[in-house]
Design a protein around this motif. Sequence first.
Motif, mmCIF file in Angstrom:
data_model
loop_
_atom_site.group_PDB
_atom_site.id
_atom_site.type_symbol
_atom_site.label_atom_id
_atom_site.label_comp_id
_atom_site.label_asym_id
_atom_site.label_seq_id
_atom_site.Cartn_x
_atom_site.Cartn_y
_atom_site.Cartn_z
ATOM 1 N N GLY A 1 -1.290 10.698 4.916
ATOM 2 C CA GLY A 1 -2.663 9.570 4.852
ATOM 3 C C GLY A 1 -2.803 8.386 5.096
ATOM 4 O O GLY A 1 -3.053 7.320 4.462
ATOM 5 N N GLN B 1 1.134 -1.113 -0.158
ATOM 6 C CA GLN B 1 -0.360 -0.115 -0.137
ATOM 7 C C GLN B 1 0.483 1.391 -0.019
ATOM 8 O O GLN B 1 1.652 1.284 1.172
ATOM 9 C CB GLN B 1 -1.057 -0.071 1.222
ATOM 10 C CG GLN B 1 -1.995 1.750 1.657
ATOM 11 C CD GLN B 1 -2.717 1.407 0.790
ATOM 12 O OE1 GLN B 1 -3.265 1.227 -0.049
ATOM 13 N NE2 GLN B 1 -2.791 2.832 -0.921
ATOM 14 N N TRP C 1 0.870 7.627 0.831
ATOM 15 C CA TRP C 1 0.888 9.606 0.635
ATOM 16 C C TRP C 1 0.235 10.355 1.936
ATOM 17 O O TRP C 1 -0.477 10.545 2.424
ATOM 18 C CB TRP C 1 -0.304 9.765 -0.159
ATOM 19 C CG TRP C 1 0.050 8.835 -1.830
ATOM 20 C CD1 TRP C 1 0.770 9.750 -2.737
ATOM 21 C CD2 TRP C 1 -1.109 7.855 -2.491
ATOM 22 N NE1 TRP C 1 0.281 8.383 -3.773
ATOM 23 C CE2 TRP C 1 -0.666 7.642 -3.615
ATOM 24 C CE3 TRP C 1 -2.320 6.599 -1.621
ATOM 25 C CZ2 TRP C 1 -0.742 6.546 -4.342
ATOM 26 C CZ3 TRP C 1 -1.827 5.833 -2.282
ATOM 27 C CH2 TRP C 1 -1.617 5.788 -3.582
ATOM 28 N N TYR D 1 -1.465 14.084 2.187
ATOM 29 C CA TYR D 1 -2.417 15.056 1.421
ATOM 30 C C TYR D 1 -2.832 16.659 1.907
ATOM 31 O O TYR D 1 -2.652 16.114 2.920
ATOM 32 C CB TYR D 1 -3.793 13.997 1.560
ATOM 33 C CG TYR D 1 -4.021 12.851 1.023
ATOM 34 C CD1 TYR D 1 -4.452 12.424 -0.161
ATOM 35 C CD2 TYR D 1 -3.429 12.117 1.670
ATOM 36 C CE1 TYR D 1 -4.646 11.437 -0.718
ATOM 37 C CE2 TYR D 1 -3.698 10.390 1.096
ATOM 38 C CZ TYR D 1 -4.594 10.424 0.083
ATOM 39 O OH TYR D 1 -4.376 8.982 -0.596
ATOM 40 N N MET E 1 -5.532 6.588 4.037
ATOM 41 C CA MET E 1 -5.941 7.511 2.772
ATOM 42 C C MET E 1 -5.935 7.045 1.574
ATOM 43 O O MET E 1 -4.539 7.004 1.209
ATOM 44 C CB MET E 1 -6.045 8.905 3.018
ATOM 45 C CG MET E 1 -6.529 9.225 3.775
ATOM 46 S SD MET E 1 -8.240 9.202 3.925
ATOM 47 C CE MET E 1 -8.842 9.816 2.788
ATOM 48 N N VAL E 2 -6.196 5.909 0.713
ATOM 49 C CA VAL E 2 -6.399 4.922 -0.557
ATOM 50 C C VAL E 2 -6.257 6.012 -1.800
ATOM 51 O O VAL E 2 -5.106 5.332 -2.770
ATOM 52 C CB VAL E 2 -6.091 4.155 -0.465
ATOM 53 C CG1 VAL E 2 -6.513 3.112 -0.150
ATOM 54 C CG2 VAL E 2 -7.940 4.428 -0.968
ATOM 55 N N SER E 3 -6.235 6.931 -1.783
ATOM 56 C CA SER E 3 -6.827 8.605 -2.552
ATOM 57 C C SER E 3 -7.379 9.094 -2.051
ATOM 58 O O SER E 3 -7.424 9.106 -1.004
ATOM 59 C CB SER E 3 -8.036 8.033 -3.553
ATOM 60 O OG SER E 3 -8.801 8.585 -3.420
ATOM 61 N N ASP E 4 -7.619 10.458 -2.981
ATOM 62 C CA ASP E 4 -7.712 11.872 -1.998
ATOM 63 C C ASP E 4 -9.507 11.856 -1.742
ATOM 64 O O ASP E 4 -10.112 12.486 -0.908
ATOM 65 C CB ASP E 4 -7.309 12.752 -2.371
ATOM 66 C CG ASP E 4 -8.102 13.187 -3.737
ATOM 67 O OD1 ASP E 4 -8.049 12.182 -4.465
ATOM 68 O OD2 ASP E 4 -7.737 14.334 -4.302
ATOM 69 N N GLU E 5 -9.885 10.980 -1.819
ATOM 70 C CA GLU E 5 -11.799 10.312 -1.558
ATOM 71 C C GLU E 5 -11.795 8.891 -0.835
ATOM 72 O O GLU E 5 -13.297 9.290 -0.956
ATOM 73 C CB GLU E 5 -12.350 10.420 -3.593
ATOM 74 C CG GLU E 5 -12.035 11.803 -4.282
ATOM 75 C CD GLU E 5 -12.638 11.511 -5.440
ATOM 76 O OE1 GLU E 5 -13.437 10.687 -6.037
ATOM 77 O OE2 GLU E 5 -12.677 12.689 -6.182
#
Lengths: 117, 338
Positions: free
Chosen positions: A112, A102, A105, A107, B131-135
């Motif tokens: 995150g 995984q 990142w 943010y 958070m696997v994407s920003d959404e």
Amino acid sequence: MPTFTQDAIATKKKKQIELVGVDLYIITDKGIPQFADGEFGPFKCEFISNRGTKVWPGFVSPDLLMVNWYRCRFMATKPIKDHEVADFLVQLSKKWEWSAAQKLWNYDGEAGYSKAY
Amino acid sequence: MATHVVTMIPGEGTGPEICEAVRMVIDASGVDIKWEYEDIGLDCLEKHGTLLPEKTIQSIAKNKVALKGPTTTPIGTGHKSANVTLRKVFDLYANVRPVRLIPALKRPWDKLDIINFRENTEDSYAAIEHMVSDEVAQCLKVITWPGSYRIADFALKWARDNGRKKVYCVHKANIMKMTDGLFLEAFREAAKKYPDIETGDIIVDNCSMQLVRNPGQFDCLVLPNLYGDILTDLCAGLMGGLGFAPGANVGDNCAIFEAVHGSAPKYAGQKKVNPSAVLISGIMMLRWLGEKEAADRIEKAMYAVLEEGKTVTYDVGGTAKTDEYAKAIIDKMRKTAN
């Protein structure tokens, strides 16, 4: 009149994203994985957890139940690109069996990803 | 030398005044306990830079038993809960939460006597979130075979040792076939060792509905962490609220007894909060230590004081302060003894 779904989509906010590391889930029956310093270039192991409990570095209760599945958090020691993650995984696969990776990142500068207990 | 050495963690907010009242009652029961006072929580963060100081960990590791008051968990900050950390450090995998009718609390049930065994260390509490994407946020629900088997085994053994007849596994394996499916499979495997105990399973949503309609049908329940977190509070509500809900976090070599309610910081220093939940946790602790007679004596005195209703705290219709309630229980114990 917009639907609730359309309203929800309209509230989405784009964030500045920065790749900073990888959580790698290693499967082994040989105990807590060990990695040499500099073994994986810019990726340095920060901690290892088992069932969510940190088992390296630091104190580990001798009573702790561990399974053969370790989350190994590798943080980048410099700004990195996607292809470096791919190279890292190729190197790591030579020694370790893993179930998933995984990317981590930030943010808008905030992590995150959760810490381990 | 004291018969028992117990780590006392008063906690925060109203915790210190509650724990002081409980200590007075337990000491008055005649049990020989040396209390080792240790800190935990937000105050420690300011003083020591950590919610859970090493000294506290070492004391519990040495004594293998602790009585703990409530603490405050910061919401939405980077700090991990001290409670969860304690469970992780000592691998306190069994959260034991009994609920039963207390005679003085008027409840609409004819029968309520349930012991909940909540798995305490895994499930979606493994702190693996991304958070696997920003959404999109993702949390891993981790269920393991040994983690599931040992809580089932623990509950079944506790049931047998305490004369209970029936243990049911609560799950959602019809939807989460891998995770809850594994939990249920491990329970069924463990149950083979206990042919004298009636075992079965129930889906968590049905269990919730059945609990509020007819809680008397349940005896012991074994639950994964998240369902256990929710349903044990529901059961506390059936009993009359968190003010009377005790708890224990137990591992193979260590046990921490604590109330499950919060630290109520707005009431701190007013000595108005009901200490019963910590006191009942203390009673559980005494039974754990083999001090059954003292435990029974305190319990009987507490029930009598509640039944009289003269010296009880505001939440059960009285005006007594925390320590006045404790002293009334002590007086009742002494009168009964004489």
